[in-house]
Design a protein around this motif. Structure first.
Motif, PDB file in Angstrom:
ATOM      1  N   ASN A 200      -5.292  -5.156  -6.586  1.00 23.15           N
ATOM      2  CA  ASN A 200      -6.508  -4.598  -5.981  1.00 23.15           C
ATOM      3  C   ASN A 200      -6.465  -3.066  -5.848  1.00 23.15           C
ATOM      4  O   ASN A 200      -7.512  -2.430  -5.878  1.00 23.15           O
TER       5      ASN A 200
ATOM      6  N   TYR B  75     -13.310   6.126 -14.852  1.00 17.07           N
ATOM      7  CA  TYR B  75     -13.082   4.980 -13.953  1.00 17.07           C
ATOM      8  C   TYR B  75     -13.614   3.703 -14.599  1.00 17.07           C
ATOM      9  O   TYR B  75     -12.913   2.691 -14.674  1.00 17.07           O
TER      10      TYR B  75
ATOM     11  N   ASP C 105       0.841  -1.203   0.000  1.00 19.94           N
ATOM     12  CA  ASP C 105       0.000   0.000   0.000  1.00 19.94           C
ATOM     13  C   ASP C 105       0.871   1.246   0.000  1.00 19.94           C
ATOM     14  O   ASP C 105       2.022   1.227   0.430  1.00 19.94           O
TER      15      ASP C 105
ATOM     16  N   VAL D 262     -19.205  -1.476  -2.769  1.00 22.14           N
ATOM     17  CA  VAL D 262     -18.803  -1.838  -1.412  1.00 22.14           C
ATOM     18  C   VAL D 262     -18.600  -0.549  -0.606  1.00 22.14           C
ATOM     19  O   VAL D 262     -17.910   0.371  -1.068  1.00 22.14           O
TER      20      VAL D 262
ATOM     21  N   HIS E  55     -15.643   5.414  -0.955  1.00 17.24           N
ATOM     22  CA  HIS E  55     -16.922   6.092  -1.214  1.00 17.24           C
ATOM     23  C   HIS E  55     -17.284   7.084  -0.109  1.00 17.24           C
ATOM     24  O   HIS E  55     -18.442   7.483  -0.015  1.00 17.24           O
TER      25      HIS E  55
ATOM     26  N   THR F 105     -16.747   1.240   1.336  1.00 14.24           N
ATOM     27  CA  THR F 105     -15.372   1.378   1.841  1.00 14.24           C
ATOM     28  C   THR F 105     -15.010   2.868   1.891  1.00 14.24           C
ATOM     29  O   THR F 105     -15.767   3.705   1.384  1.00 14.24           O
TER      30      THR F 105
HETATM   31  N1  LIG Z   1     -15.657  -0.071  -3.125  1.00 15.13           N
HETATM   32  C1  LIG Z   1     -16.332  -0.366  -4.238  1.00 15.13           C
HETATM   33  O1  LIG Z   1     -17.546  -0.114  -4.358  1.00 15.13           O
HETATM   34  C2  LIG Z   1     -15.629  -1.011  -5.399  1.00 15.13           C
HETATM   35  C3  LIG Z   1     -16.413  -1.560  -6.423  1.00 15.13           C
HETATM   36  C4  LIG Z   1     -15.790  -2.153  -7.508  1.00 15.13           C
HETATM   37  C5  LIG Z   1     -14.414  -2.189  -7.555  1.00 15.13           C
HETATM   38  N2  LIG Z   1     -13.669  -1.639  -6.555  1.00 15.13           N
HETATM   39  C6  LIG Z   1     -12.224  -1.704  -6.662  1.00 15.13           C
HETATM   40  O2  LIG Z   1     -11.718  -2.431  -5.577  1.00 15.13           O
HETATM   41  C7  LIG Z   1     -10.410  -1.973  -5.254  1.00 15.13           C
HETATM   42  C8  LIG Z   1     -10.320  -1.614  -3.791  1.00 15.13           C
HETATM   43  O3  LIG Z   1     -11.290  -0.612  -3.533  1.00 15.13           O
HETATM   44  P1  LIG Z   1     -11.667  -0.118  -2.066  1.00 15.13           P
HETATM   45  O4  LIG Z   1     -13.108   0.233  -2.123  1.00 15.13           O
HETATM   46  O5  LIG Z   1     -11.165  -1.061  -1.060  1.00 15.13           O
HETATM   47  O6  LIG Z   1     -10.833   1.258  -2.037  1.00 15.13           O
HETATM   48  P2  LIG Z   1     -10.248   2.058  -0.784  1.00 15.13           P
HETATM   49  O7  LIG Z   1     -10.027   3.448  -1.278  1.00 15.13           O
HETATM   50  O8  LIG Z   1     -11.118   1.900   0.404  1.00 15.13           O
HETATM   51  O9  LIG Z   1      -8.850   1.352  -0.516  1.00 15.13           O
HETATM   52  C9  LIG Z   1      -7.864   1.402  -1.518  1.00 15.13           C
HETATM   53  C10 LIG Z   1      -6.501   1.131  -0.902  1.00 15.13           C
HETATM   54  O10 LIG Z   1      -5.557   1.232  -1.974  1.00 15.13           O
HETATM   55  C11 LIG Z   1      -4.513   2.090  -1.568  1.00 15.13           C
HETATM   56  N3  LIG Z   1      -3.987   2.796  -2.747  1.00 15.13           N
HETATM   57  C12 LIG Z   1      -4.615   3.734  -3.469  1.00 15.13           C
HETATM   58  N4  LIG Z   1      -3.805   4.170  -4.443  1.00 15.13           N
HETATM   59  C13 LIG Z   1      -2.646   3.489  -4.314  1.00 15.13           C
HETATM   60  C14 LIG Z   1      -1.424   3.520  -5.012  1.00 15.13           C
HETATM   61  N5  LIG Z   1      -1.220   4.356  -6.034  1.00 15.13           N
HETATM   62  N6  LIG Z   1      -0.440   2.666  -4.638  1.00 15.13           N
HETATM   63  C15 LIG Z   1      -0.629   1.825  -3.582  1.00 15.13           C
HETATM   64  N7  LIG Z   1      -1.771   1.765  -2.879  1.00 15.13           N
HETATM   65  C16 LIG Z   1      -2.768   2.602  -3.243  1.00 15.13           C
HETATM   66  C17 LIG Z   1      -5.105   3.062  -0.577  1.00 15.13           C
HETATM   67  O11 LIG Z   1      -4.124   3.622   0.286  1.00 15.13           O
HETATM   68  C18 LIG Z   1      -6.088   2.156   0.155  1.00 15.13           C
HETATM   69  O12 LIG Z   1      -5.501   1.506   1.248  1.00 15.13           O
HETATM   70  C19 LIG Z   1     -10.142  -0.795  -6.193  1.00 15.13           C
HETATM   71  O13 LIG Z   1      -9.436  -1.228  -7.326  1.00 15.13           O
HETATM   72  C20 LIG Z   1     -11.532  -0.364  -6.585  1.00 15.13           C
HETATM   73  O14 LIG Z   1     -11.550   0.319  -7.819  1.00 15.13           O
HETATM   74  C21 LIG Z   1     -14.249  -1.069  -5.465  1.00 15.13           C
END
Ligand SMILES: NC(=O)c1ccc[n+]([C@@H]2O[C@H](COP(=O)([O-])OP(=O)(O)OC[C@H]3O[C@@H](n4cnc5c(N)ncnc54)[C@H](O)[C@@H]3O)[C@@H](O)[C@H]2O)c1
Length: 265
Positions: free
Chosen positions: A102, A172, A49, A205, A210, A207
């Motif tokens: 991820n 996105y 991360d 999700v 959002h 998280t």
């Molecule tokens: N939450 C949703 O509704 C949802 C839906 C579909 C897909 N996703 C995808 O799931 C994945 C995780 O999403 P989430 O909701 O847990 O997001 P989040 O923002 O809650 O967590 C993302 C994590 O990634 C880290 N991060 C961000 N940019 C980074 C970088 N450049 N290098 C290293 N780490 C980095 C952040 O520090 C954080 O810990 C993402 O790819 C997101 O696009 C999320």
């Protein structure tokens, strides 16, 4: 070409004990839950991360689960990030069994006004970085004749985004759709080496991603056939499945984990 081994149905097909799994974006949200899920299932986890403080919290969770684990604090888009991730896996367990791409960022900017910098950052983190990390792990997996890559797409990407209601999310969704497409091509390229490449496409999700539009996200709960929004825990089983021999014959697929929000073939 050597034949793909047939899965042993007399053991635990879903066993990931001792497998070395690298998970990017493991500091919070979905990635942290995936890391905990793999750790609890007995895998060795390399948590990656940008945010070192969040990563320390994740590491404490992995330690509590009794897992062998390591952390890599880096921007996934950094030039040396792919090599550092591979190195950490080799130090931890001498191999790379699974890579979960991820880490990702969200954007809601109107397509009429999005600035080049924001568009570039979206492509850098959500598309180019996963590809560069795959490029680093593929030779290791090829040598092992074993490996599973799981890219994180999005259910929003298979249709026009519901978020487009407010004029955003276009870049996105398009970039995530691109990663899902890349997944298919990479799967084809790596299949002869018995390296599999799949994607998971989560529904919405709740998280920190959002945090600024949580009410808007939760509005969609009423449209989910299975009766609630996706939670990060919903993604653990599918990910363990894709990392394990239970999915030995699955490659190039995007599996939607969304409670039926979008149903695709
Ligand atoms: N939450 C949703 O509704 C949802 C839906 C579909 C897909 N996703 C995808 O799931 C994945 C995780 O999403 P989430 O909701 O847990 O997001 P989040 O923002 O809650 O967590 C993302 C994590 O990634 C880290 N991060 C961000 N940019 C980074 C970088 N450049 N290098 C290293 N780490 C980095 C952040 O520090 C954080 O810990 C993402 O790819 C997101 O696009 C999320």
């Amino acid at each position: 070409m050597s034949r793909l081994p047939v899965p042993n149905i007399n053991g635990n097909l879903f066993d990931v004990t001792g497998k070395v799994v690298a998970i990017t974006g493991a500091g919070q949200g979905i990635g942290r839950t995936l890391a905990e899920g793999f750790a609890s299932a007995g895998a060795k986890v390399v948590a990656v991360d940008l945010n070192g403080d969040l990563l320390d919290e994740t590491k404490a969770i992995l330690d509590k689960a009794g897992a062998d684990s390591a952390t890599v604090t880096t921007d996934v888009a950094a030039e040396n990030a792919p090599d550092r991730i591979v190195e950490a896996c080799m130090d931890l367990g001498g191999r790379v069994d699974c890579l979960m791409n991820n880490a990702g960022i969200m954007s809601y900017t109107d397509p009429r006004t999005i600035a080049d910098e924001e568009l570039d950052r979206m492509i850098e983190i959500n598309f180019k970085a996963p590809i560069r990390i795959m490029r680093a792990v593929f030779p290791v997996m090829e040598q092992q004749r074993y490996g599973s890559v799981i890219n994180t797409g999005s259910s929003w990407s298979s249709r026009a985004s519901v978020f487009n209601q407010s004029g955003g999310g276009v870049d996105y969704c398009a970039v995530k759709a691109g990663l899902q497409s890349y997944t298919r091509g990479a799967a084809q390229a790596m299949a002869e080496h018995h390296v599999r490449v799949n994607a998971i496409a989560p529904g919405g999700v709740d998280t920190p991603m959002h945090a600024h539009h949580r009410d808007f996200l939760m509005e969609y709960e009423k449209y989910i056939p299975l009766g609630r929004m996706t939670v990060a825990e919903d993604l653990v089983g599918t990910s363990i499945y894709l990392a394990s021999d239970a999915s030995a014959y699955i490659t190039g697929q995007t599996i939607h984990v969304n409670g039926g929000m979008i149903m695709v073939d």
